[in-house]
Design a protein around this motif. Structure first.
Motif: not given
Length: 218
Positions: A94-98, A121-126, A130-135, A138-141
């Protein structure tokens, strides 16, 4: 040929889609045109991805990126990076995909393509979710929602609002989640799409349930 392949993919005719893409790529190879080759590899990558052949899909997305650079198309290069990021992430890295999807977002931003950027950005938010970084999700969305408000795209806005509402709910920000879902519900009613309506109502039910659980814990 490319449109035919995408039509096959939409109707689940994956073997026919791959066959059409192979013919398109062969024609592109004969032409030795970098732009045609980029599109040919994109077709192959998308078709293989749809059939869960991720190894082949990734190879073609990489080839697409090479040809996009040769053709001087930053848009196609960004799409190739987005595709690679999605495949790599789905395979567990996930980290490399991100990181790849972030690169794509940077290109969309530099080119000045707000709708492509919003989808990225929607894909980035996903990926952040997945990495547990919800804040961060939210910023991306936040930016995605703001873009769809400025340049109306009701379907995109519904997806962004419901995704952000889910993140707010996970963060225990129930009022913010409810506000997003009320806006999403209004959009679903305006679009008159039963699936969107039922999903929004289901998520509103989750907010009500969470509020009840919170009261019960007091």
């Amino acid at each position: 040929m490319l449109r035919l392949a995408m039509t096959y993919t939409r109707f689940g005719k994956l073997e026919e889609s791959v066959d059409a893409c192979q013919r398109a790529l062969e024609l592109a190879r004969r032409s030795r045109n970098a732009l045609a080759l980029a599109y040919g590899h994109q077709c192959m990558a998308s078709s293989y991805n749809a059939s869960d052949n991720f190894v082949e899909s990734l190879q073609h997305y990489r080839a697409m990126q090479v040809q996009a650079r040769a053709a001087g198309s930053r848009l196609l290069e960004a799409l190739a990076l987005s595709g690679q990021g999605g495949v790599v992430s789905s395979q567990g890295d996930v980290a490399r995909g991100d990181a790849m999807i972030r690169q794509a977002s940077g290109l969309y931003r530099a080119i000045g393509l707000p709708f492509y950027l919003s989808a990225s950005l929607y894909a980035e938010a996903s990926q952040a979710r997945m990495q547990g970084d919800l804040p961060r999700a939210v910023r991306l969305l936040d930016e995605t929602v703001a873009t769809y408000q400025r340049l109306p795209n009701k379907t995109g806005q519904w997806w962004a609002l419901t995704a952000r509402a889910g993140d707010y709910l996970s963060l225990k920000k129930l009022a913010a989640a409810e506000e997003d879902l009320k806006q999403a519900l209004a959009i679903a009613r305006d679009l008159n799409l039963p699936l969107y309506l039922s999903e929004t109502e289901r998520q509103l039910g989750k907010v009500d349930a969470a509020r009840g659980e919170f009261r019960a814990s007091l």
